[in-house]
Every structure is written in structure tokens, then in C-alpha cells.
Design a protein around this motif. Sequence first.
Motif, PDB file in Angstrom:
ATOM      1  N   ASP A 422      49.504 -52.965 -57.446  1.00  0.00           N
ATOM      2  CA  ASP A 422      50.930 -52.633 -57.300  1.00  0.00           C
ATOM      3  C   ASP A 422      51.790 -53.890 -57.167  1.00  0.00           C
ATOM      4  O   ASP A 422      52.875 -53.846 -56.595  1.00  0.00           O
ATOM      5  CB  ASP A 422      51.139 -51.711 -56.105  1.00  0.00           C
ATOM      6  CG  ASP A 422      50.587 -52.305 -54.804  1.00  0.00           C
ATOM      7  OD1 ASP A 422      49.938 -53.373 -54.873  1.00  0.00           O
ATOM      8  OD2 ASP A 422      50.806 -51.709 -53.740  1.00  0.00           O
ATOM      9  N   GLU A 423      51.278 -55.053 -57.679  1.00  0.00           N
ATOM     10  CA  GLU A 423      52.016 -56.311 -57.770  1.00  0.00           C
ATOM     11  C   GLU A 423      52.304 -56.959 -56.423  1.00  0.00           C
ATOM     12  O   GLU A 423      53.207 -57.783 -56.304  1.00  0.00           O
ATOM     13  CB  GLU A 423      53.333 -56.127 -58.544  1.00  0.00           C
ATOM     14  CG  GLU A 423      53.162 -55.783 -60.001  1.00  0.00           C
ATOM     15  CD  GLU A 423      52.398 -56.848 -60.775  1.00  0.00           C
ATOM     16  OE1 GLU A 423      52.601 -58.031 -60.493  1.00  0.00           O
ATOM     17  OE2 GLU A 423      51.585 -56.480 -61.644  1.00  0.00           O
ATOM     18  N   ARG A 424      51.554 -56.609 -55.387  1.00  0.00           N
ATOM     19  CA  ARG A 424      51.635 -57.361 -54.137  1.00  0.00           C
ATOM     20  C   ARG A 424      50.764 -58.603 -54.244  1.00  0.00           C
ATOM     21  O   ARG A 424      49.852 -58.669 -55.050  1.00  0.00           O
ATOM     22  CB  ARG A 424      51.187 -56.507 -52.949  1.00  0.00           C
ATOM     23  CG  ARG A 424      52.139 -55.380 -52.599  1.00  0.00           C
ATOM     24  CD  ARG A 424      51.638 -54.569 -51.398  1.00  0.00           C
ATOM     25  NE  ARG A 424      50.397 -53.864 -51.697  1.00  0.00           N
ATOM     26  CZ  ARG A 424      49.228 -54.127 -51.119  1.00  0.00           C
ATOM     27  NH1 ARG A 424      49.140 -55.096 -50.210  1.00  0.00           N
ATOM     28  NH2 ARG A 424      48.143 -53.441 -51.442  1.00  0.00           N
ATOM     29  N   ARG A 425      51.048 -59.615 -53.404  1.00  0.00           N
ATOM     30  CA  ARG A 425      50.262 -60.835 -53.390  1.00  0.00           C
ATOM     31  C   ARG A 425      49.610 -60.983 -52.018  1.00  0.00           C
ATOM     32  O   ARG A 425      50.295 -60.943 -50.991  1.00  0.00           O
ATOM     33  CB  ARG A 425      51.119 -62.076 -53.686  1.00  0.00           C
ATOM     34  CG  ARG A 425      51.790 -62.088 -55.050  1.00  0.00           C
ATOM     35  CD  ARG A 425      50.785 -62.038 -56.172  1.00  0.00           C
ATOM     36  NE  ARG A 425      51.367 -62.261 -57.469  1.00  0.00           N
ATOM     37  CZ  ARG A 425      51.916 -61.333 -58.236  1.00  0.00           C
ATOM     38  NH1 ARG A 425      51.981 -60.072 -57.801  1.00  0.00           N
ATOM     39  NH2 ARG A 425      52.395 -61.636 -59.432  1.00  0.00           N
ATOM     40  N   ILE A 426      48.307 -61.152 -52.024  1.00  0.00           N
ATOM     41  CA  ILE A 426      47.555 -61.364 -50.789  1.00  0.00           C
ATOM     42  C   ILE A 426      47.035 -62.792 -50.809  1.00  0.00           C
ATOM     43  O   ILE A 426      46.305 -63.186 -51.730  1.00  0.00           O
ATOM     44  CB  ILE A 426      46.379 -60.372 -50.665  1.00  0.00           C
ATOM     45  CG1 ILE A 426      46.899 -58.936 -50.692  1.00  0.00           C
ATOM     46  CG2 ILE A 426      45.603 -60.629 -49.378  1.00  0.00           C
ATOM     47  CD1 ILE A 426      45.778 -57.904 -50.662  1.00  0.00           C
ATOM     48  N   VAL A 427      47.420 -63.578 -49.832  1.00  0.00           N
ATOM     49  CA  VAL A 427      46.998 -64.975 -49.728  1.00  0.00           C
ATOM     50  C   VAL A 427      45.910 -65.054 -48.669  1.00  0.00           C
ATOM     51  O   VAL A 427      46.134 -64.705 -47.506  1.00  0.00           O
ATOM     52  CB  VAL A 427      48.185 -65.891 -49.375  1.00  0.00           C
ATOM     53  CG1 VAL A 427      47.714 -67.320 -49.228  1.00  0.00           C
ATOM     54  CG2 VAL A 427      49.273 -65.784 -50.443  1.00  0.00           C
ATOM     55  N   VAL A 428      44.726 -65.496 -49.076  1.00  0.00           N
ATOM     56  CA  VAL A 428      43.558 -65.515 -48.200  1.00  0.00           C
ATOM     57  C   VAL A 428      43.025 -66.936 -48.122  1.00  0.00           C
ATOM     58  O   VAL A 428      42.798 -67.565 -49.167  1.00  0.00           O
ATOM     59  CB  VAL A 428      42.455 -64.579 -48.733  1.00  0.00           C
ATOM     60  CG1 VAL A 428      41.308 -64.495 -47.736  1.00  0.00           C
ATOM     61  CG2 VAL A 428      43.008 -63.200 -49.029  1.00  0.00           C
ATOM     62  N   PRO A 429      42.811 -67.495 -46.925  1.00  0.00           N
ATOM     63  CA  PRO A 429      42.141 -68.800 -46.835  1.00  0.00           C
ATOM     64  C   PRO A 429      40.778 -68.752 -47.517  1.00  0.00           C
ATOM     65  O   PRO A 429      40.041 -67.768 -47.381  1.00  0.00           O
ATOM     66  CB  PRO A 429      42.015 -69.031 -45.324  1.00  0.00           C
ATOM     67  CG  PRO A 429      43.086 -68.181 -44.715  1.00  0.00           C
ATOM     68  CD  PRO A 429      43.207 -66.985 -45.600  1.00  0.00           C
ATOM     69  N   VAL A 430      40.457 -69.801 -48.251  1.00  0.00           N
ATOM     70  CA  VAL A 430      39.225 -69.799 -49.049  1.00  0.00           C
ATOM     71  C   VAL A 430      38.005 -69.633 -48.152  1.00  0.00           C
ATOM     72  O   VAL A 430      37.076 -68.878 -48.474  1.00  0.00           O
ATOM     73  CB  VAL A 430      39.111 -71.099 -49.866  1.00  0.00           C
ATOM     74  CG1 VAL A 430      37.865 -71.068 -50.737  1.00  0.00           C
ATOM     75  CG2 VAL A 430      40.338 -71.289 -50.724  1.00  0.00           C
ATOM     76  N   ARG A 431      38.007 -70.322 -47.031  1.00  0.00           N
ATOM     77  CA  ARG A 431      36.851 -70.248 -46.137  1.00  0.00           C
ATOM     78  C   ARG A 431      36.664 -68.831 -45.607  1.00  0.00           C
ATOM     79  O   ARG A 431      35.525 -68.348 -45.494  1.00  0.00           O
ATOM     80  CB  ARG A 431      37.048 -71.235 -44.989  1.00  0.00           C
ATOM     81  CG  ARG A 431      35.827 -71.434 -44.118  1.00  0.00           C
ATOM     82  CD  ARG A 431      36.111 -72.486 -43.071  1.00  0.00           C
ATOM     83  NE  ARG A 431      34.972 -72.690 -42.206  1.00  0.00           N
ATOM     84  CZ  ARG A 431      34.988 -73.487 -41.145  1.00  0.00           C
ATOM     85  NH1 ARG A 431      36.089 -74.160 -40.850  1.00  0.00           N
ATOM     86  NH2 ARG A 431      33.923 -73.641 -40.383  1.00  0.00           N
ATOM     87  N   TYR A 432      37.757 -68.154 -45.294  1.00  0.00           N
ATOM     88  CA  TYR A 432      37.668 -66.768 -44.828  1.00  0.00           C
ATOM     89  C   TYR A 432      37.183 -65.860 -45.948  1.00  0.00           C
ATOM     90  O   TYR A 432      36.382 -64.942 -45.731  1.00  0.00           O
ATOM     91  CB  TYR A 432      39.044 -66.318 -44.330  1.00  0.00           C
ATOM     92  CG  TYR A 432      39.089 -64.876 -43.854  1.00  0.00           C
ATOM     93  CD1 TYR A 432      38.671 -64.538 -42.566  1.00  0.00           C
ATOM     94  CD2 TYR A 432      39.545 -63.865 -44.685  1.00  0.00           C
ATOM     95  CE1 TYR A 432      38.709 -63.233 -42.128  1.00  0.00           C
ATOM     96  CE2 TYR A 432      39.590 -62.550 -44.255  1.00  0.00           C
ATOM     97  CZ  TYR A 432      39.170 -62.239 -42.973  1.00  0.00           C
ATOM     98  OH  TYR A 432      39.199 -60.939 -42.548  1.00  0.00           O
ATOM     99  N   PHE A 433      37.646 -66.123 -47.161  1.00  0.00           N
ATOM    100  CA  PHE A 433      37.286 -65.281 -48.298  1.00  0.00           C
ATOM    101  C   PHE A 433      35.787 -65.321 -48.573  1.00  0.00           C
ATOM    102  O   PHE A 433      35.140 -64.290 -48.759  1.00  0.00           O
ATOM    103  CB  PHE A 433      38.074 -65.722 -49.535  1.00  0.00           C
ATOM    104  CG  PHE A 433      37.794 -64.919 -50.764  1.00  0.00           C
ATOM    105  CD1 PHE A 433      38.453 -63.733 -50.988  1.00  0.00           C
ATOM    106  CD2 PHE A 433      36.859 -65.347 -51.688  1.00  0.00           C
ATOM    107  CE1 PHE A 433      38.199 -62.972 -52.116  1.00  0.00           C
ATOM    108  CE2 PHE A 433      36.596 -64.602 -52.825  1.00  0.00           C
ATOM    109  CZ  PHE A 433      37.266 -63.408 -53.042  1.00  0.00           C
TER     110      PHE A 433
END
Length: 553
Positions: A422-433
Motif C-alpha cells: 500500500d506504498e508505505r515505507r518501513i525503515v529497518v536497521p540492517v542489524r535488526y533485520f
Amino acid sequence: MIPFVRLFLVCLLCLLGAVAGAQEDSQSWYEAEDLNTGLGAAPDNLDRSTPRAAMRSFIDLTDQERFNWAAHILNLSDLPVGQQAEDGPRLAAMLASVIERRIWVNWSGLSARPDAMVESEAGNNPRAGETRRNIRIELVEVNGQAYEVRLARYKGSGQDPVWLFTPQTVEDVPGLFAEFGPRRFERFIPQSLKTRAGPLRAWEWIALPLYLAILGLLLWGTNRFVLMLSKKTSRAFLRQAIDRAAMPLALMVTAFVAQLFLNLAVSFSGPVTNVVRPALVIIMVSGFGIAALRVVDAILDRITLRVVGDIDDTRSLEKRELYTSIFALRRIIVLFMVGFAIVYVLLRLNLFESIGMTLLASAGVLTVLLGIAGQAVLGNILASLQIALAKPVRIGDSILFEDNWAYVESIYYTFIRLRTWDERRIVVPVRYFVSKPFENWSVRDARIYSTIKLVLDHSADIGELREKFIELAKAKDGVIDHDKLCAYVSGQTSNGQEMSFYVMSPDPSTGWETEMQLREDLLNYIRENHPDWWPRERVMSEGGATSMSFDAS
């Protein structure tokens, strides 16, 4: 007998102590038979007993233009005795100009002891307690060659030890003066403006603001000129590259012109020079590096759009891997450019040697600080490189992360940006991902099974629905592998049965859309042809009869 032995031992100890003291003293200075004999006797009030006193005396005398006295703080042993009286004051004046314009004297680092012993209040200096007879004031680079300005301790015949500028420093003075002495423009400055006003000369307080203002105008004009050139470029990616690199290029050009101006037109005093010159080097290197990175970014973007196009899971595995590799290449280029810039600046400013011992001495403290403050950043960078190399997820992959269906839009140094359906952006720290489990629906290919579940009455005919479902699915463009179409009863309760319909789609986006369409088609078929198949709620009456009602849901 015993008193005689005692007396002998005491005399022996005294003799050994005297010999040891003489040996220690001989290592605290350089022996010189003839020390500036061509200059005559030094003034009685000339203090050359310590490095700090010798430097202070030299600067005070040259400020008073008593160069003939200041010459006594130079070791002129390499000059013929007949030329010392003539060349000594001239060399003293040249050295004073070099010190004033190029060297920022670190008075706290100049020892106030005659033996120049290294003192350390904290006790962490490995050379603490060591006496010295040679001290470096500054390391100066000229045309790729390093020159040292040094003070050393000398003892002439029948004279007390004194601290003087070394013969090698005296020999290098003409070359240093030619590089850092007064420039052409300074010949036209009135003598009244050459007087000192605080740490600078009077004319420098006027010239420095004008100098900065002219550099600001040059920066603005260069930036506008580069942007004007970009508008005349026909190719879009070249125009984008020039636009991105306009300001860094302007900074580089401005710093280069400023450096050229300092070398040819005017030379400021030491406090300004020691701040401006390193700043110009850093600006030039930073401007060049940022401009190069932005040009590379524009080229990589062009390659991406031309070869790959807009990335999502509809693209082939090879294209998504190529896109991820391009991002990895960009990170490697950035790391290389940053490392190169840091090494070049350290070499250009001769900072390796000056900070080397400090870094080694405080290695434990730095390790702790980096381990605490930089743990998150370094961890994210390493995790980003791990993703770039191992590729457990690629740019354009469709994933399910913490109940969010999303596409991997970008992989940066410290974070991953996900784009949801639905065109939202989720920003996730790489280490957490990388520390959390996720479903990669595109790890091998983008195909995906979609499941359509319907809850109907027990009377619903699964065979008829299966045939209708296969008929509807084969008519959809978003359905592939028709031999894998199937439908089963996947559950049952007292109120009805659960029917599941399975369909294969080429990618999650198409699968989601196809699932919605087929659900609508099946519901329309039941609504128009078999409304009695809707689930019903069965209630037992008081007389034992069973009554039914449609489930409002």
C-alpha cells in the motif's frame, strides 16, 4: 684496618658517581669546538639555557629586528667563520619570517628544563624521564620533500651548554623562506600596516575578511557556472551527474584557487596558515571525493534504469541480483573513497607521525569508546556488507517481515527501506533485520501460491465448486501452471465447512490481485446460483426440533 677499608669504599663510590655523572652529561649535549666564533661574544642577557627560553629569545629579538643578536641562536658551524657575521643576521631574519608564517609554536611542548627531560604528570608517556639533546619544532613539506626545524643543545670549548637551531635547519632556511616568505602582493603594503595587532599583523585583519568574501563569491559563481553547463547538456544522465556534482566541484575549485592565492600572492601569519591550509586540503579532497561519488551514482543509476528498469519481484532473479550487486558496488566505492581521502589528508598534513604515538598510547581508551559508541553503526555496516555478499535478500524481493508484506526497495549502510503493497515505507536497521526471521517469497523465483478460503454450508458441493474454480482460474491472465490448480475441504465445524482453493501466480503482486478477483467471482457464482450454500447457524428448539437461520456474517 676497618676505618681504612670504609674510607676506601667511600672514595671508590664517589669516583664511580663522578664518572657516571660525567658520562651522563656528555650524552646531554653535542660537543662543538668552535661555536659561532665569527659572530663574536653573545649578549650577556641572551637566555639560551632551555629550548623554551631559546625560542622565546629568538622571537623577541626578531620582533625587535635585532637580527644580529638573534643570529647567536643559530648554529652557524657549517658557514665559514668570515661569513658568519654577514650571513647570520640575514638567515635569522629569514627563519623568523618562516616561523611567523608557517609554524605555530607549541609552547607547552617546549621543555623549560636545560636537559629537556620528558615529563608526564599522568605517567603514561613511555619516554617519561628521558633527557634529550635534540627537539623537533615542526616538520614542513616543500614540493614533496620534508624539512625539519630543530633545536639542539651544544657545548663549546670552555662554554656552558646552550640550545641553538641545528646546522641542518640553518641550511634549509633559504629554501623554506622562498616557499613561505613574503609574497609579491606584500611589497605594496604600507609599513604602518605591517605592525603586529595581537596574533596577526594589522593588514591581515583587513585582508582576511576580504579573502573569505572573495572565496564565497567564487564558490557561488562556480556553482552557477557548472549548473549552467549542465542545462546545455543533451544527455539526461550527464545533466543529472553534473547537477549532483556542481557544489562539490565548486568547493574543489574554490579551495584550489585559494591555495594558489596563498602560494603566489600573499602569505598569512602562522595562526591563520595553520588553520587555513589544512582546511583547504580537506575541502579539496572532500570536494573531489563527493563529486566523483555523485558522478558514479549517476552512472550506476543510468545502468540500472537501462539494464534493469524499475525493480520489483516481477523482474527476473538475474536482474534483481544485478541491482543488489550495483548497490554493493556503490558501498564499496564509498568505503574506498572515504579511506583514500582520510589517508591522503593524513599524509598531506603529516599527521601520521604526530598522532601515531597518541593513538598507540590511548589505544585501550579508543577501543572502549568505539566499542560502546560505534557498536550500532559498525554492526549495521557489517550486516549491510553481509547482505551484499551473501544475498539472503535482494533489492526487489518480495518478503513478509513482521506481518508486513513488502518489497525490498533499497539496502543502505545502516538501514533497509521496505515498500509495502500500500506504498508505505518501513525503515529497518540492517542489524535488526538480519537478526529476525523473515519470509523471502522471491528467494528462488517470484512464483507464489495464493490461497482462497470460503466458509460455506455443509450442503455446498465441493465438486461443482472445484470445476467452476478451475474454469474461472484458467480465464485469468495472472494464473500460471494450470495443472497445479486444486480445491479441497480444509476444515469443518458444526456451522459449516471451510473450502480452500489454490492457484499459482507469477509474482506476489499478481497473486494478490488474482486472489481478490477469484474470490469475487466465486462469491458471485454462489450468490447467483446457490444462495442456499451460505453458512447457517443451527439452534436446537425446546421441543427438540432443529431450526436454522442464515449467519449474518
